[in-house]
Design a protein around this motif. Structure first.
Motif, PDB file in Angstrom:
ATOM      1  N   ASP A   1       5.151  61.060   3.340  1.00  0.00           N
ATOM      2  CA  ASP A   1       6.217  60.580   4.230  1.00  0.00           C
ATOM      3  C   ASP A   1       5.651  59.654   5.307  1.00  0.00           C
ATOM      4  O   ASP A   1       6.244  58.613   5.621  1.00  0.00           O
ATOM      5  N   ALA A   2       4.502  60.041   5.866  1.00  0.00           N
ATOM      6  CA  ALA A   2       3.889  59.229   6.928  1.00  0.00           C
ATOM      7  C   ALA A   2       3.407  57.883   6.383  1.00  0.00           C
ATOM      8  O   ALA A   2       3.548  56.846   7.049  1.00  0.00           O
ATOM      9  N   LEU A   3       2.840  57.887   5.188  1.00  0.00           N
ATOM     10  CA  LEU A   3       2.374  56.630   4.580  1.00  0.00           C
ATOM     11  C   LEU A   3       3.535  55.683   4.306  1.00  0.00           C
ATOM     12  O   LEU A   3       3.435  54.471   4.524  1.00  0.00           O
ATOM     13  N   MET A   4       4.641  56.236   3.838  1.00  0.00           N
ATOM     14  CA  MET A   4       5.807  55.392   3.568  1.00  0.00           C
ATOM     15  C   MET A   4       6.364  54.799   4.858  1.00  0.00           C
ATOM     16  O   MET A   4       6.818  53.653   4.887  1.00  0.00           O
ATOM     17  N   ARG A   5       6.310  55.586   5.951  1.00  0.00           N
ATOM     18  CA  ARG A   5       6.758  55.046   7.235  1.00  0.00           C
ATOM     19  C   ARG A   5       5.803  53.951   7.729  1.00  0.00           C
ATOM     20  O   ARG A   5       6.238  52.920   8.242  1.00  0.00           O
ATOM     21  N   ARG A   6       4.505  54.183   7.584  1.00  0.00           N
ATOM     22  CA  ARG A   6       3.520  53.265   8.151  1.00  0.00           C
ATOM     23  C   ARG A   6       3.434  51.948   7.371  1.00  0.00           C
ATOM     24  O   ARG A   6       3.377  50.860   7.947  1.00  0.00           O
ATOM     25  N   PHE A   7       3.423  52.029   6.056  1.00  0.00           N
ATOM     26  CA  PHE A   7       3.253  50.831   5.244  1.00  0.00           C
ATOM     27  C   PHE A   7       4.569  50.103   5.004  1.00  0.00           C
ATOM     28  O   PHE A   7       4.573  48.923   4.688  1.00  0.00           O
ATOM     29  N   GLY A   8       5.683  50.837   5.097  1.00  0.00           N
ATOM     30  CA  GLY A   8       6.987  50.213   4.924  1.00  0.00           C
ATOM     31  C   GLY A   8       7.168  49.627   3.533  1.00  0.00           C
ATOM     32  O   GLY A   8       6.732  50.203   2.531  1.00  0.00           O
ATOM     33  N   SER A   9       7.763  48.454   3.467  1.00  0.00           N
ATOM     34  CA  SER A   9       8.105  47.849   2.174  1.00  0.00           C
ATOM     35  C   SER A   9       6.889  47.245   1.475  1.00  0.00           C
ATOM     36  O   SER A   9       6.983  46.855   0.318  1.00  0.00           O
ATOM     37  N   LYS A  10       5.756  47.203   2.159  1.00  0.00           N
ATOM     38  CA  LYS A  10       4.565  46.582   1.585  1.00  0.00           C
ATOM     39  C   LYS A  10       3.624  47.593   0.944  1.00  0.00           C
ATOM     40  O   LYS A  10       2.403  47.484   1.065  1.00  0.00           O
ATOM     41  N   VAL A  11       4.171  48.590   0.283  1.00  0.00           N
ATOM     42  CA  VAL A  11       3.329  49.567  -0.402  1.00  0.00           C
ATOM     43  C   VAL A  11       4.035  50.059  -1.654  1.00  0.00           C
ATOM     44  O   VAL A  11       5.265  50.159  -1.712  1.00  0.00           O
ATOM     45  N   THR A  12       3.246  50.306  -2.701  1.00  0.00           N
ATOM     46  CA  THR A  12       3.697  51.099  -3.834  1.00  0.00           C
ATOM     47  C   THR A  12       2.762  52.289  -3.892  1.00  0.00           C
ATOM     48  O   THR A  12       1.547  52.128  -4.084  1.00  0.00           O
ATOM     49  N   LEU A  13       3.313  53.466  -3.674  1.00  0.00           N
ATOM     50  CA  LEU A  13       2.519  54.694  -3.580  1.00  0.00           C
ATOM     51  C   LEU A  13       2.733  55.533  -4.831  1.00  0.00           C
ATOM     52  O   LEU A  13       3.865  55.890  -5.170  1.00  0.00           O
ATOM     53  N   HIS A  14       1.646  55.840  -5.488  1.00  0.00           N
ATOM     54  CA  HIS A  14       1.671  56.628  -6.722  1.00  0.00           C
ATOM     55  C   HIS A  14       1.041  57.992  -6.434  1.00  0.00           C
ATOM     56  O   HIS A  14      -0.129  58.063  -6.042  1.00  0.00           O
ATOM     57  N   VAL A  15       1.804  59.042  -6.603  1.00  0.00           N
ATOM     58  CA  VAL A  15       1.311  60.415  -6.400  1.00  0.00           C
ATOM     59  C   VAL A  15       1.140  61.073  -7.762  1.00  0.00           C
ATOM     60  O   VAL A  15       2.062  61.070  -8.580  1.00  0.00           O
ATOM     61  N   ILE A  16      -0.038  61.637  -8.007  1.00  0.00           N
ATOM     62  CA  ILE A  16      -0.264  62.411  -9.229  1.00  0.00           C
ATOM     63  C   ILE A  16      -0.592  63.839  -8.823  1.00  0.00           C
ATOM     64  O   ILE A  16      -1.598  64.087  -8.143  1.00  0.00           O
ATOM     65  N   ALA A  17       0.264  64.762  -9.219  1.00  0.00           N
ATOM     66  CA  ALA A  17       0.108  66.178  -8.878  1.00  0.00           C
ATOM     67  C   ALA A  17       0.279  67.011 -10.143  1.00  0.00           C
ATOM     68  O   ALA A  17       0.616  66.495 -11.213  1.00  0.00           O
ATOM     69  N   ALA A  18       0.044  68.292 -10.022  1.00  0.00           N
ATOM     70  CA  ALA A  18       0.298  69.216 -11.125  1.00  0.00           C
ATOM     71  C   ALA A  18       1.691  69.814 -10.977  1.00  0.00           C
ATOM     72  O   ALA A  18       2.253  69.856  -9.877  1.00  0.00           O
ATOM     73  N   GLN A  19       2.243  70.263 -12.079  1.00  0.00           N
ATOM     74  CA  GLN A  19       3.480  71.037 -11.999  1.00  0.00           C
ATOM     75  C   GLN A  19       3.224  72.277 -11.139  1.00  0.00           C
ATOM     76  O   GLN A  19       2.096  72.765 -11.061  1.00  0.00           O
ATOM     77  N   PRO A  20       4.252  72.780 -10.431  1.00  0.00           N
ATOM     78  CA  PRO A  20       4.048  73.947  -9.563  1.00  0.00           C
ATOM     79  C   PRO A  20       3.303  75.071 -10.278  1.00  0.00           C
ATOM     80  O   PRO A  20       3.684  75.482 -11.372  1.00  0.00           O
ATOM     81  N   ASN A  21       2.213  75.545  -9.642  1.00  0.00           N
ATOM     82  CA  ASN A  21       1.395  76.581 -10.280  1.00  0.00           C
ATOM     83  C   ASN A  21       0.698  77.490  -9.290  1.00  0.00           C
ATOM     84  O   ASN A  21      -0.069  78.367  -9.682  1.00  0.00           O
ATOM     85  N   ARG A  22       0.954  77.299  -7.971  1.00  0.00           N
ATOM     86  CA  ARG A  22       0.223  78.072  -6.957  1.00  0.00           C
ATOM     87  C   ARG A  22       0.443  79.562  -7.139  1.00  0.00           C
ATOM     88  O   ARG A  22      -0.494  80.349  -7.095  1.00  0.00           O
ATOM     89  N   TYR A  23       1.703  79.957  -7.316  1.00  0.00           N
ATOM     90  CA  TYR A  23       2.033  81.364  -7.567  1.00  0.00           C
ATOM     91  C   TYR A  23       2.882  81.435  -8.823  1.00  0.00           C
ATOM     92  O   TYR A  23       3.962  80.831  -8.880  1.00  0.00           O
ATOM     93  N   LEU A  24       2.421  82.170  -9.824  1.00  0.00           N
ATOM     94  CA  LEU A  24       3.167  82.279 -11.071  1.00  0.00           C
ATOM     95  C   LEU A  24       4.558  82.865 -10.839  1.00  0.00           C
ATOM     96  O   LEU A  24       5.520  82.502 -11.513  1.00  0.00           O
ATOM     97  N   SER A  25       4.666  83.777  -9.854  1.00  0.00           N
ATOM     98  CA  SER A  25       5.953  84.415  -9.592  1.00  0.00           C
ATOM     99  C   SER A  25       6.971  83.448  -9.001  1.00  0.00           C
ATOM    100  O   SER A  25       8.168  83.730  -8.987  1.00  0.00           O
ATOM    101  N   MET A  26       6.501  82.285  -8.492  1.00  0.00           N
ATOM    102  CA  MET A  26       7.415  81.307  -7.895  1.00  0.00           C
ATOM    103  C   MET A  26       7.355  79.953  -8.597  1.00  0.00           C
ATOM    104  O   MET A  26       7.962  78.991  -8.149  1.00  0.00           O
ATOM    105  N   ALA A  27       6.582  79.865  -9.687  1.00  0.00           N
ATOM    106  CA  ALA A  27       6.376  78.577 -10.349  1.00  0.00           C
ATOM    107  C   ALA A  27       7.624  78.163 -11.120  1.00  0.00           C
ATOM    108  O   ALA A  27       7.999  78.808 -12.098  1.00  0.00           O
ATOM    109  N   LYS A  28       8.258  77.090 -10.680  1.00  0.00           N
ATOM    110  CA  LYS A  28       9.434  76.558 -11.356  1.00  0.00           C
ATOM    111  C   LYS A  28       9.161  75.101 -11.724  1.00  0.00           C
ATOM    112  O   LYS A  28       8.586  74.353 -10.942  1.00  0.00           O
ATOM    113  N   LYS A  29       9.571  74.735 -12.902  1.00  0.00           N
ATOM    114  CA  LYS A  29       9.342  73.373 -13.370  1.00  0.00           C
ATOM    115  C   LYS A  29      10.071  72.370 -12.465  1.00  0.00           C
ATOM    116  O   LYS A  29      11.211  72.598 -12.049  1.00  0.00           O
ATOM    117  N   ALA A  30       9.378  71.288 -12.180  1.00  0.00           N
ATOM    118  CA  ALA A  30       9.966  70.205 -11.411  1.00  0.00           C
ATOM    119  C   ALA A  30      10.047  68.958 -12.293  1.00  0.00           C
ATOM    120  O   ALA A  30       9.534  68.941 -13.415  1.00  0.00           O
TER     121      ALA A  30
END
Length: 404
Positions: free
Chosen positions: A33-62
């Motif tokens: 959120d902060a990067l999008m505010r700071r760079f504004g329209s002059k950025v393309t931000l690519h985030v690579i993360a894993a599917q939720p997996n921190r707690y199996l009891s709360m892991a829901k597909k996104a």
């Protein structure tokens, strides 16, 4: 990932990302959120993360792929095998994440790669991707993995493992243009080993959700008299680092009859804790699965004391648990079994918080006598450590790094 002339292409590697529930997830989202505010329209931000997996009891597909902000923000969530919390299954899951991340990043030409890493391997992954892309590398370090080798590997393997992971750590850090340390307690380790690197220290902080609730007095409740029932709450991971299985059973057995201990969370040592509570027949300890943050707010509201504990291991002397900020925002009294930098931070920064030696159940009981029940104003702390302020400063630094 397309970008027009003049735009900066940035890659953020974060194993955890919302809707996953973890300190790393919340930090990464705030940084995006902060990067999008700071760079504004002059950025393309690519985030690579894993599917939720921190707690199996709360892991829901996104959503596997999300395109936001008119295509300027792309989030890829990598499918990984489920893990049991053990070292081998976690390593396999992470290896899948790393290989798929390399494949997703291969066709993009980034000017900057950011990695936020707690277990070293995301730092290694970020270094590899940035070298291949000939991009600037910004590293956000949330823990010292080499310091924690004793937790992860059997005794007979520790020396070899430390040599191997120390090499990976050197390889990852020496490619970085800027290194952020989430705890000032890390300085003694990194400044000594890598004195030529450029460092900053943007800590964890308090999310706007908790700041709004505190401002609206959501955490307040009727002040109870001395003999009324008291609820002690711990909310977070139940792992070896927290060592709840070593402190909670004896601590609970020493409490007056009007005290109840409520634990909300999951982790590798949860079963050990449950077994010990059951063996001792403790009726004043209740253990819940992880809950959504809005429900957690309600549990904070009903608590009288917030409890924190870390193992008394030398590696724990440098950390600053993110939970401290969340706890402090509620303005409830805090009892913390911590040492080193965390103990110093709490003593200097947080009013109505008592510290005891980790593992000392009698010290924890004594700490309860030192606090005042009810709310304590912490406006100065909340304003200074609000996460948006900290992340905006971090985003400013990242912006400046791209201009070097």
């Amino acid at each position: 990932m397309a970008a027009v002339d003049g735009e900066r292409r940035i890659l953020l590697l974060s194993y955890y990302f919302p809707p996953d529930l973890s300190a790393g997830s919340f930090r990464s989202k705030a940084l995006v959120d902060a990067l999008m505010r700071r760079f504004g329209s002059k950025v393309t931000l690519h985030v690579i993360a894993a599917q939720p997996n921190r707690y199996l009891s709360m892991a829901k597909k996104a959503e596997l792929v999300e395109s936001l902000c008119d295509g300027r923000l792309l989030i890829d969530r990598v499918d990984i095998p489920q893990h049991s919390g053990g070292m081998v299954t976690q390593a396999i899951s992470y290896a899948v994440y790393a290989l798929k991340s390399i494949r997703l990043a291969r066709s993009n030409r980034y000017c900057l790669v950011i990695a936020t890493s707690s277990r070293l391997m995301t730092a290694v992954l970020g270094s590899f991707v940035s070298r291949r892309a000939n991009a600037i590398y910004y590293l956000d370090i949330r823990d010292i993995f080499v310091d924690n080798i004793g937790y992860v590997f059997p005794r007979r393997m520790r020396w070899l493992a430390k040599c191997f992971f120390s090499y990976l750590e050197r390889w990852a850090l020496r490619n970085s243009s800027q290194v952020n340390l989430v705890s000032k307690g890390f300085k003694s380790y990194f400044y000594y080993k890598y004195p030529t690197l450029s460092y900053s220290c943007y800590t964890n902080g308090i999310d706007e959700l908790f700041i709004r609730e505190a401002a609206d007095n959501v955490f307040s409740q009727t002040i109870k008299g001395p003999g009324c029932a008291r609820r002690i709450l711990y909310a977070g991971n139940i792992g070896q680092a927290q060592c709840l299985h070593n402190i909670i059973p004896e601590f609970a057995s020493l409490l007056p009859s009007n005290f109840e201990v409520v634990i909300v969370g999951d982790g590798a040592r949860k079963i050990m804790l449950e077994e010990e509570v059951s063996r001792l027949g403790l009726k004043n300890v209740v253990i819940y699965k992880p809950v959504a943050r809005q429900l957690l707010i309600e549990m904070y509201r009903s608590a009288d004391v917030l409890f924190l504990h870390l193992d008394d291991n030398p590696s724990m002397h440098k950390v600053l648990p993110s939970k401290i900020f969340e706890y402090a925002a509620t303005e409830k009294p805090i009892v913390a079994g911590v040492s080193g930098y965390a103990a110093e931070f709490i003593a200097e920064e947080i009013v109505n918080a008592a510290v005891f030696k980790p593992g000392d159940s009698y010290g924890a009981i004594s700490a309860l006598d030192k606090i005042e029940y009810g709310l304590s104003k912490r406006k100065k702390f909340i304003d200074y450590y609000r996460r948006t302020r900290i992340m905006d400063q971090m985003a400013d630094e990242i912006y400046n790094v791209t201009d070097r």
